[in-house]
Design an enzyme around this catalytic site. Structure first.
Site, short mmCIF file in Angstrom:
data_model
loop_
_atom_site.label_atom_id
_atom_site.label_comp_id
_atom_site.label_asym_id
_atom_site.label_seq_id
_atom_site.Cartn_x
_atom_site.Cartn_y
_atom_site.Cartn_z
N HIS A 426 7.46 86.89 -52.12
CA HIS A 426 7.05 86.46 -50.78
C HIS A 426 6.02 87.39 -50.15
O HIS A 426 5.41 87.05 -49.13
CB HIS A 426 8.27 86.35 -49.88
CG HIS A 426 8.16 85.25 -48.86
ND1 HIS A 426 6.98 84.59 -48.59
CD2 HIS A 426 9.08 84.70 -48.03
CE1 HIS A 426 7.18 83.69 -47.65
NE2 HIS A 426 8.45 83.73 -47.29
N ASP A 430 2.79 82.83 -50.02
CA ASP A 430 3.36 82.28 -48.80
C ASP A 430 4.24 81.08 -49.12
O ASP A 430 4.02 80.37 -50.11
CB ASP A 430 2.26 81.88 -47.83
CG ASP A 430 1.44 83.07 -47.34
OD1 ASP A 430 1.99 84.19 -47.34
OD2 ASP A 430 0.26 82.88 -47.00
#
Length: 454
Positions: A426, A430
């Site tokens: 992450h 995204d």
């Protein structure tokens, strides 16, 4: 009689130490030259180390799980007078032969025991340059033609015998880890040459003492606790898994896919196979679809170089295939998936995963993946949360495909459904991009004709 101190040899490019996995001998044992005396692991390369001379084991160094530095004393043997000097002479005279000339490009050269599908696709890294051009590739070399770039791995005893017989070891195909030439390989080559046959012709392997021994009957534990030391590949897996979960903030995303049409295509193509040919699974279809999709999502086909603080986006798709093996989970690699056909991808998947299971995959075949595909096959369940194979930033998991009732056009019908379980780093992928990538992959799989167009 004299004493011969055998030190841990260089087992591959960049190797500085190895972990002792298990001793095959103990003090007092008599060994012949080239008998396996110990199994060690360097990174992901499990290597059987043979005795350089015949003699009696006087002392060994280290216990399973201990690390031994290259060049450190490994075992002391009592040998016949002159045997030790004869064994050491070739090593001093033939440094070029030990290295096999210029090393081929790519990752480390020592051979792991490396890694097919099944299991969590998790972080299990190994080695690997390109090396494999695939069917029809250029630059094929005659089996008897020496490869000047080949790194020869074998024992001092075999080097001595090869020198005496005038045999170029670069012509000998090794069946051991990372192509290591064993006694059977050398003797088969020498026998073929003396009989005027092509050294590449198949030769029946010589029986070994291990093969002749009957298997010991299995015994069921009657109770209590079994203590198992975490060493070798299992230790490496535990370390890499811990590092991946500790350092990577995982973002997981699951989507269901209607693979009814894909299943119909798969079955149709399997009816056209030659008798006995392995059937197509879902994996090569998913691999090709993924390669197409990643053209629009390069951020998912990337490595994170933590030391330099940079993201390395790859144009080529080098697909890691999480593979369950008797030694643990390994990730062999199919390179340049974006350039291959469906049949080529399927064949390469079978080749590298079978090599991993048989502990014959090279280090080059076990490292260098840019994204990993993992499948639990029939054990796939509904959802999984695969762990990213660092330094990659994405991993795609395939769950079991089952027929179940779904609503299509306002009516209930039976369709074949399969879930994709994915995880992303992450920090660099995204959530929107991760979901969009999986949706694009879903669309290709639900309309399989689009897998084969740009």
């Amino acid at each position: 009689m004299s004493r011969y101190v055998f030190k841990l040899p260089d087992l591959g490019e960049g190797t500085v130490e190895a972990e002792i996995i298990g001793w095959r001998v103990k003090p007092g044992d008599e060994v012949s030259e080239d008998d396996v005396i110990v199994e060690v692991m360097t990174e992901k390369a499990a290597v059987e180390v043979p005795a350089p001379v015949s003699g009696k084991i006087v002392a060994t160094t280290g216990q399973p799980g201990d690390m031994v530095a290259v060049g450190s004393e490994l075992v002391v043997l009592e040998t016949a007078a002159g045997a030790a000097a004869a064994a050491q002479a070739p090593a001093a005279e033939e440094p070029a032969a030990a290295n096999g000339g210029t090393r081929a490009g790519g990752q480390s050269a020592a051979a792991p025991r490396p890694g097919a599908t099944g299991g969590n696709g998790d972080a299990r890294r190994a080695a690997g340059p390109v090396g494999d051009r695939g069917p029809g590739g250029n630059g094929a070399r005659s089996p008897a033609e020496p490869d000047p770039n080949r790194r020869v791995l074998t024992s001092p005893a075999i080097r001595r015998r090869a020198k005496e017989a005038g045999i170029d070891l670069r012509q000998v195909a090794g069946s051991g880890p990372q192509g290591r030439i064993g006694r059977e390989d050398f003797e088969a080559f020498a026998a073929a040459r003396s009989q005027g046959r092509s050294p590449s012709a198949p030769v029946s392997p010589l029986p070994t003492a291990a093969a002749a021994r009957p298997a010991a009957p299995a015994q069921r534990p009657s109770g209590g606790v079994e203590e198992i030391k975490v060493i070798g590949l299992r230790r490496v897996i535990a370390q890499r898994m811990s590092e991946a979960k500790r350092n990577i903030p995982h973002f997981s995303y699951v989507e269901e896919v209607d693979v009814t049409e894909l299943e119909s295509l798969r079955r149709h193509l399997n009816t056209r196979l030659e008798p006995g040919a392995p059937a197509l699974t879902y994996l090569p279809f998913v691999a090709l679809a993924l390669a197409r999709v990643l053209e629009d999502f390069p951020q998912c086909n990337a490595h994170y170089d933590a030391e330099r603080g940079v993201i390395l986006r790859h144009r080529a798709v080098h697909l890691g295939i999480a593979t369950q093996t008797p030694d643990g989970l390994k990730v062999p690699v199919v390179r340049d998936v974006q350039l291959r056909s469906l049949w080529d991808v399927a064949a390469q998947m079978r080749r590298v995963t079978e090599a991993a299971r048989a502990n014959k995959a090279t280090r080059e075949e076990l490292a260098g993946s840019t994204i990993t595909l993992t499948s639990l096959g029939k054990l796939g369940g509904i959802v999984s949360t695969p762990i990213i194979n660092a330094p990659e930033v994405s991993i795609i998991g395939i769950n079991r495909a089952v027929e179940r009732p779904v609503v299509v056009g306002g009516a209930i019908t039976v369709r074949r459904m399969m879930n994709l379980s994915s995880s992303f780093d992450h920090r660099f992928v995204d959530g929107h991009d991760a979901a969009a990538m999986i949706q694009a992959l879903k669309e290709r799989l639900e309309h399989p004709a689009t897998i084969f167009v740009g």
